[in-house]
Design a protein around this motif. Structure first.
Motif, PDB file in Angstrom:
ATOM      1  N   MET A   1      43.582  53.297  57.855  1.00 53.69           N
ATOM      2  CA  MET A   1      43.328  51.860  57.816  1.00 53.69           C
ATOM      3  C   MET A   1      43.393  51.348  56.370  1.00 53.69           C
ATOM      4  N   LYS A   2      43.986  50.190  56.216  1.00 52.04           N
ATOM      5  CA  LYS A   2      44.072  49.598  54.875  1.00 52.04           C
ATOM      6  C   LYS A   2      42.732  48.969  54.489  1.00 52.04           C
ATOM      7  N   LYS A   3      42.365  49.178  53.235  1.00 49.78           N
ATOM      8  CA  LYS A   3      41.144  48.571  52.715  1.00 49.78           C
ATOM      9  C   LYS A   3      41.432  47.988  51.332  1.00 49.78           C
ATOM     10  N   ILE A   4      40.455  47.289  50.833  1.00 50.80           N
ATOM     11  CA  ILE A   4      40.581  46.763  49.471  1.00 50.80           C
ATOM     12  C   ILE A   4      40.008  47.768  48.477  1.00 50.80           C
ATOM     13  N   PHE A   5      40.787  48.088  47.471  1.00 50.67           N
ATOM     14  CA  PHE A   5      40.319  48.971  46.400  1.00 50.67           C
ATOM     15  C   PHE A   5      40.429  48.216  45.082  1.00 50.67           C
ATOM     16  N   VAL A   6      39.525  48.549  44.181  1.00 53.24           N
ATOM     17  CA  VAL A   6      39.451  47.786  42.935  1.00 53.24           C
ATOM     18  C   VAL A   6      39.545  48.718  41.733  1.00 53.24           C
ATOM     19  N   GLN A   7      40.436  48.370  40.804  1.00 52.36           N
ATOM     20  CA  GLN A   7      40.567  49.161  39.564  1.00 52.36           C
ATOM     21  C   GLN A   7      40.045  48.315  38.420  1.00 52.36           C
ATOM     22  N   GLU A   8      38.865  48.655  37.947  1.00 47.60           N
ATOM     23  CA  GLU A   8      38.236  47.749  36.983  1.00 47.60           C
ATOM     24  C   GLU A   8      38.998  47.683  35.667  1.00 47.60           C
ATOM     25  N   GLU A   9      39.749  48.764  35.308  1.00 52.45           N
ATOM     26  CA  GLU A   9      40.452  48.724  34.024  1.00 52.45           C
ATOM     27  C   GLU A   9      41.574  47.681  34.002  1.00 52.45           C
ATOM     28  N   TRP A  10      42.005  47.212  35.167  1.00 54.56           N
ATOM     29  CA  TRP A  10      43.056  46.191  35.222  1.00 54.56           C
ATOM     30  C   TRP A  10      42.524  44.786  35.455  1.00 54.56           C
ATOM     31  N   CYS A  11      41.219  44.676  35.652  1.00 58.27           N
ATOM     32  CA  CYS A  11      40.663  43.346  35.966  1.00 58.27           C
ATOM     33  C   CYS A  11      40.568  42.506  34.691  1.00 58.27           C
ATOM     34  N   LEU A  12      41.068  41.281  34.772  1.00 59.89           N
ATOM     35  CA  LEU A  12      41.033  40.380  33.620  1.00 59.89           C
ATOM     36  C   LEU A  12      39.776  39.512  33.625  1.00 59.89           C
ATOM     37  N   GLY A  13      39.049  39.556  34.735  1.00 56.02           N
ATOM     38  CA  GLY A  13      37.883  38.677  34.851  1.00 56.02           C
ATOM     39  C   GLY A  13      38.263  37.224  35.065  1.00 56.02           C
ATOM     40  N   CYS A  14      39.467  36.973  35.585  1.00 54.41           N
ATOM     41  CA  CYS A  14      39.945  35.583  35.713  1.00 54.41           C
ATOM     42  C   CYS A  14      39.338  34.859  36.908  1.00 54.41           C
ATOM     43  N   ARG A  15      38.802  35.606  37.835  1.00 47.16           N
ATOM     44  CA  ARG A  15      38.138  35.045  39.017  1.00 47.16           C
ATOM     45  C   ARG A  15      39.078  34.314  39.970  1.00 47.16           C
ATOM     46  N   LEU A  16      40.377  34.545  39.811  1.00 48.98           N
ATOM     47  CA  LEU A  16      41.302  33.929  40.779  1.00 48.98           C
ATOM     48  C   LEU A  16      41.019  34.439  42.193  1.00 48.98           C
ATOM     49  N   CYS A  17      40.604  35.713  42.278  1.00 45.54           N
ATOM     50  CA  CYS A  17      40.316  36.278  43.613  1.00 45.54           C
ATOM     51  C   CYS A  17      39.237  35.459  44.312  1.00 45.54           C
ATOM     52  N   GLU A  18      38.220  35.035  43.546  1.00 46.97           N
ATOM     53  CA  GLU A  18      37.150  34.242  44.160  1.00 46.97           C
ATOM     54  C   GLU A  18      37.709  32.920  44.691  1.00 46.97           C
ATOM     55  N   TYR A  19      38.582  32.304  43.887  1.00 49.40           N
ATOM     56  CA  TYR A  19      39.157  31.026  44.314  1.00 49.40           C
ATOM     57  C   TYR A  19      40.072  31.199  45.533  1.00 49.40           C
ATOM     58  N   TYR A  20      40.925  32.215  45.499  1.00 48.98           N
ATOM     59  CA  TYR A  20      41.820  32.429  46.637  1.00 48.98           C
ATOM     60  C   TYR A  20      41.032  32.764  47.904  1.00 48.98           C
ATOM     61  N   CYS A  21      39.971  33.527  47.734  1.00 50.75           N
ATOM     62  CA  CYS A  21      39.135  33.875  48.894  1.00 50.75           C
ATOM     63  C   CYS A  21      38.487  32.621  49.470  1.00 50.75           C
ATOM     64  N   ALA A  22      37.861  31.839  48.603  1.00 50.96           N
ATOM     65  CA  ALA A  22      37.181  30.628  49.079  1.00 50.96           C
ATOM     66  C   ALA A  22      38.179  29.699  49.759  1.00 50.96           C
ATOM     67  N   ASN A  23      39.357  29.605  49.191  1.00 51.07           N
ATOM     68  CA  ASN A  23      40.368  28.710  49.756  1.00 51.07           C
ATOM     69  C   ASN A  23      40.881  29.232  51.104  1.00 51.07           C
ATOM     70  N   ALA A  24      41.056  30.553  51.207  1.00 52.58           N
ATOM     71  CA  ALA A  24      41.504  31.133  52.478  1.00 52.58           C
ATOM     72  C   ALA A  24      40.469  30.850  53.567  1.00 52.58           C
ATOM     73  N   ASN A  25      39.186  30.939  53.181  1.00 47.54           N
ATOM     74  CA  ASN A  25      38.129  30.693  54.167  1.00 47.54           C
ATOM     75  C   ASN A  25      38.074  29.241  54.609  1.00 47.54           C
ATOM     76  N   LEU A  26      38.648  28.360  53.796  1.00 47.48           N
ATOM     77  CA  LEU A  26      38.643  26.936  54.140  1.00 47.48           C
ATOM     78  C   LEU A  26      39.981  26.504  54.726  1.00 47.48           C
ATOM     79  N   GLY A  27      40.819  27.455  55.092  1.00 53.15           N
ATOM     80  CA  GLY A  27      42.041  27.092  55.805  1.00 53.15           C
ATOM     81  C   GLY A  27      43.310  27.144  54.970  1.00 53.15           C
ATOM     82  N   ASN A  28      43.194  27.629  53.713  1.00 54.70           N
ATOM     83  CA  ASN A  28      44.398  27.820  52.910  1.00 54.70           C
ATOM     84  C   ASN A  28      45.214  26.563  52.641  1.00 54.70           C
TER      85      ASN A  28
END
Ligand SMILES: Cc1cc2nc3c(=O)[nH]c(=O)nc-3n(C[C@H](O)[C@H](O)[C@H](O)COP(=O)(O)OP(=O)(O)OC[C@H]3O[C@@H](n4cnc5c(N)ncnc54)[C@H](O)[C@@H]3O)c2cc1C
Lengths: 146, 426
Positions: A1-28
């Protein structure tokens, strides 16, 4: 099964993931229109202390304490994905009390929410991983070597 | 292998699911006094408040027994166990044989005698769906409700009935509300919140006697006050239903004594949930931890052990008191114990907006012993895990976690185990 994995050394801290997630939850819809100037309610959370940053979302545990402890029976595991029946949930927060990763959060609509791998909105392509500019968030079958 | 489960609530359902993780084929017979499909007991107050209904209150889908191949005997009561013959005896006289048996009989409310209490026709306790269905019919908009007990069940009942009744008054001998899960300050915050919503309190006193005068019942309190009421709800505590095991010669204390695999002292008899007494790893004491998550986990561990040839490696040794409960939108999350003493450092703060956080840090053992949060629920489970796992923390780590609960306070290795592995291992 596919899951989400996170590599902290590549994270920029830009928080785009939070925005894309919130937007997806509101209907994209148009992200700027939907989210600009609003407090967002993502299911993924970026932790950042200025030195390191990384995103945390539901691990879809094989022994999910949120599901086992749910007082209503609103949480179930469907094909490996831990899901919440919003219609049954009464928002008691026992799942928030139980999740060792802080991956269940109050929802803006009154009860609780967590990452369901975008099954309920984009049809199963997690928006956070799809839009991570540095591939720090991966949606794959494979574990990511430490 | 034939498994017999007595009960049909969290611990019993956990056991069914635990057995089915080990074996699709073993036979399962489930016997319960309550004639309903398995339902969520904590939701009975939500039912009264109109926040759930008879379909959504079900703890598992309608198809549950069929899908799990369970023979459900609902509306049947077990009156005795015979560990020598390996049978459970029903009220009807029928005997049911078992290879392994789980006692998941929960608890029953206690009513302490008081002068005149027998005259109160409208006396009810509040622990079953039948109680909620009764109150739904009986309590009218003009009814005055008196609740004895300001614990979790009494206050949940008060919240559920407030919108249906003319008034709700809660009496408790303890000087504060929720005395089993809250210390003085958070209790005062919650009491004020409940008062603002219209619940009246008489604390630090008890009902000395009850009598009927004209059309109403009256309770005369120890402190002299008299309260007129139409309905009396007794919520002063529950007692573990341990008699089946006790009468069969098994070890019981305040509950049925079980080990980390949920085994009783009787061969092939297990027990789980509110009827048991087990180890609280946050304090090292044995106690009855009558909470739903513990009931489920204990039942599941029992089921896995019952169905596994040679016993399952899984055990349930990590029970702690833990509670999430909300009243009129204000949430309390708590876990562990709140010890005092020289080695305990207490960090307590109010946010000025009705929120509150308190941590009990054991300096001698460098670990979090317990916490209480009012509001501020986000990431609370990280604290719960610290309490349950007794995670060693440096003062600096704990200070960071207190400010900001998160995985960032841990080492990169710990984070990698959570975020890069298929089965998160924290
Ligand atoms: C109003 C209320 C609110 C609550 N709120 C919360 C909350 O917010 N969070 C939380 O964690 N917990 C809460 N609880 C506690 C929670 O409901 C219990 O911890 C949980 O139900 C325990 O499950 P159990 O399976 O051990 O037993 P129970 O739920 O008590 O079930 C016992 C079962 O055994 C059956 N039975 C008993 N004796 C016999 C017999 N002799 N023969 C056959 N069948 C028998 C009964 O019919 C029943 O099916 C609340 C409880 C109440 C009453």
């Amino acid at each position: 099964m596919k899951k989400i994995f996170v590599q902290e050394e590549w994270c920029l801290g830009c928080r785009l993931c939070e925005y894309y997630c919130a937007n997806a939850n509101l209907g994209n819809g148009d992200m700027a229109k939907t989210l600009k100037g609003k407090k967002i309610h993502p299911c993924i959370r970026v932790e950042d202390d200025g030195r390191i940053s990384f995103a945390v979302a539901c691990r879809h545990c094989e022994e999910p304490l949120c599901k086992k402890g749910c007082i209503t029976g609103a949480i179930s595991v469907v094909d490996g994905v831990v899901r919440i029946d919003q219609n049954k949930c009464v928002g008691c927060y026992t799942c928030i009390l139980s999740c060792p990763y802080g991956a269940v959060v109050p929802s803006e609509f009154g009860v609780v929410q967590k990452c369901e791998l975008c099954l309920q909105n984009t049809g199963g392509t997690p928006s956070c991983a799809a839009h991570c500019p540095n591939q720090a968030i991966l949606f794959t079958d494979e574990e990511v070597p430490a | 292998m034939k498994h017999v489960i007595i009960g049909n609530s969290a611990a019993a359902i956990g056991c069914v699911e635990g057995i089915r993780r080990q074996s699709r084929r073993d036979e399962i017979v489930l016997i319960a006094s309550e004639a309903h499909h398995s339902y969520s007991r904590p939701l009975i107050s939500y039912y009264l408040a109109g926040r759930t209904d008879l379909q959504r209150i079900k703890y598992r889908p309608d198809s549950f027994y069929k899908e799990n191949n369970v023979t459900a005997m609902l509306g049947e009561t077990v009156t005795a166990l015979d560990p020598a013959k390996k049978t459970a005896v029903l009220q009807t006289g029928k005997s049911i044989g078992y290879d392994k048996l789980l006692v998941a009989t929960g608890s029953s409310p206690v009513v302490f005698p008081a002068e005149g209490l027998e005259q109160v026709a409208h006396l009810r306790t509040f622990t079953t769906l039948e109680d909620a269905l009764y109150l739904e019919q009986a309590v009218r908009p003009q009814s005055r409700v008196l609740i004895i007990g300001a614990g979790l069940i009494g206050l949940k009942c008060a919240e559920g009935l407030l919108g249906r009744a003319a008034s709700v008054t809660v009496v408790d001998l303890a000087p504060r509300v929720l005395s089993s899960i809250l210390s003085a300050k958070p209790a005062a915050i919650m009491q004020e919140h409940l008062r603002q919503h219209g619940i009246r309190f008489c604390l630090g006193t008890s009902a000395a006697k009850f009598y009927r005068y004209r059309d109403a019942y009256h309770a005369q309190l120890q402190d002299g006050e008299t309260i007129a009421f139409d309905h009396l709800i007794y919520a002063a505590g529950v007692r573990a239903n341990s008699s089946l095991v006790k009468e069969a010669g098994g070890e019981t204390n305040r509950g049925i004594v079980v080990d980390a695999f949920s085994r009783t002292s009787l061969p092939d008899i297990y027990a789980a949930g509110d009827c048991t007494e087990s180890l609280d790893v946050s304090s090292g004491e044995r106690k009855v931890m009558a909470l739903l998550p513990n009931a489920y986990l204990q039942g599941e561990a029992a089921g896995q052990h019952m169905a596994a040839a040679g016993g399952s490696p899984r055990s349930f040794s990590e029970a702690i008191p833990m509670n999430a409960i909300g009243f009129f939108g204000k949430h309390i999350l708590s876990a562990g114990t709140y010890p005092s003493g020289e080695e305990i450092e207490v960090f307590e703060e109010e946010d000025g907006e009705g929120g509150y956080r308190c941590f009990y840090f054991n300096k001698a053992e460098n670990r979090l012993a317990g916490y209480i949060l009012i509001e501020h629920p986000v990431c609370a489970g990280i604290y719960t895990a610290l309490v349950r796992e007794r995670t060693p923390l440096t003062a600096e780590q704990f200070a960071r976690l207190r400010e900001n609960p998160g995985l960032i306070a841990f080492s990169p290795e710990v984070r990698a185990a959570v975020l890069r592995k298929k089965e998160a291992q924290a």
